[in-house]
Design an enzyme around this catalytic site. Structure first.
Site, short mmCIF file in Angstrom:
data_model
loop_
_atom_site.label_atom_id
_atom_site.label_comp_id
_atom_site.label_asym_id
_atom_site.label_seq_id
_atom_site.Cartn_x
_atom_site.Cartn_y
_atom_site.Cartn_z
N GLY A 148 -6.10 -2.49 -0.47
CA GLY A 148 -5.26 -2.71 -1.65
C GLY A 148 -5.39 -4.12 -2.20
CG ASP B 298 0.79 -4.40 5.77
OD1 ASP B 298 0.74 -3.46 4.94
OD2 ASP B 298 0.28 -5.51 5.56
N GLY C 245 0.82 -1.21 0.00
CA GLY C 245 0.00 0.00 0.00
C GLY C 245 0.85 1.25 0.00
CD GLU D 190 -1.97 -6.30 3.19
OE1 GLU D 190 -1.46 -5.29 2.69
OE2 GLU D 190 -3.17 -6.33 3.53
C1 5RP Z 1 -3.56 -3.55 1.32
C2 5RP Z 1 -3.73 -3.04 2.68
C3 5RP Z 1 -3.12 -1.72 2.98
O1 5RP Z 1 -2.27 -1.86 4.05
C4 5RP Z 1 -4.22 -0.77 3.34
O2 5RP Z 1 -5.14 -0.76 2.27
C5 5RP Z 1 -3.68 0.62 3.58
O3 5RP Z 1 -3.22 1.13 2.37
P1 5RP Z 1 -2.66 2.60 2.25
O4 5RP Z 1 -1.44 2.66 3.08
O5 5RP Z 1 -2.42 2.77 0.78
O6 5RP Z 1 -3.74 3.53 2.75
O7 5RP Z 1 -4.34 -3.62 3.53
O8 5RP Z 1 -4.26 -4.74 1.14
#
Ligand code: 5RP
Length: 230
Positions: free
Chosen positions: A99, A83, A29, A105
């Site tokens: 994402g 993450d 992400g 994950e």
């Molecule tokens: C992807 C995820 C990401 O960690 C989540 O969507 C956060 O994304 P971003 O940092 O772009 O806001 O879970 O599967």
């Protein structure tokens, strides 16, 4: 400060957990991206780590930075995974999967001694649920499984609006070859109850509720980076 600056600040704060010789999980992400960039910078300076990426996109970014990569089968125990999240509450319960990488994950976070979340303060919520909960479903019989998910959500009085995620040219397909259904719930007072019910549903591969996984979070706002501990 822009939102990108905040994401970068949270990512940089998490570097305190990165030490020589570590096995790291790399998230996915726009917040994980600057963290991966920072690991790449440290690797270029001589840091010795081996990393397991949580998506093909992160793997590609890491390869471009010459970060040594491994698979979870080769490196089954990781020290730390860093993450992002779509939402986090005060108990560090998360919604992830915006994402589309929630399955890898969660597998990578579960293989890690510690999961560290990085986020800008817009992700912090009192109650999970404003962000649509992603549910990954196998393609075979996907509409039937989605119907069962709606039944589960109704049973829990969550009044769901469930939509299949779309990509640029048709249904969104995850790295694992599955579909995603986004469940717009608005409020999710009892995420544990929903997580258990979804886990038991045949055809559901994984859901975006990460409960009991994150140990620590770095949340960046204009005032600075706050460290939260579960
Ligand atoms: C992807 C995820 C990401 O960690 C989540 O969507 C956060 O994304 P971003 O940092 O772009 O806001 O879970 O599967």
């Amino acid at each position: 400060m822009s939102q990108d600056d905040l994401k970068k600040a949270a990512a940089e704060a998490a570097l305190v957990h990165v030490r020589d010789g570590m096995r790291l999980g790399l998230g996915t992400g726009s917040t994980a991206r600057p963290f991966v960039d920072a690991v790449g910078r440290l690797v270029a300076e001589g840091l010795n780590v081996v990393c397991v990426p949580t998506s093909e996109a992160t793997a590609e970014q890491a390869r471009g930075l010459n970060i040594p990569l491994s698979t979870l089968d080769e490196t089954p125990h990781l020290d730390v995974t860093v993450d992002g999240a779509d939402e986090l509450d005060s108990q560090l319960r998360l919604i992830k999967g915006g994402g589309g990488a929630l399955l890898r994950e969660k597998i990578v976070a579960s293989a890690s001694a510690e999961m560290v979340v990085i986020a800008d303060s817009s992700k912090r919520v009192d109650m999970l649920g404003a962000f649509a909960l992603p549910i990954e479903v196998v393609q075979f019989g996907a509409q039937v499984t989605a119907g069962k998910v709606v039944g589960i959500l109704n049973e829990l009085s969550l009044r769901p609006d469930v939509r299949q995620r779309q990509g640029a040219s048709g249904p969104f397909i995850t790295d694992g070859g599955n579909f995603i259904y986004d469940c717009h719930l608005e409020q999710l007072p009892n995420p544990e109850e929903l997580a258990l019910a979804l886990q038991a549903q045949t055809g559901v591969v994984e859901h975006g509720l990460f409960i009991g996984l994150a140990a620590r979070a770095y949340v960046a706002s204009a005032e600075g980076v706050e460290e939260l501990v579960a």
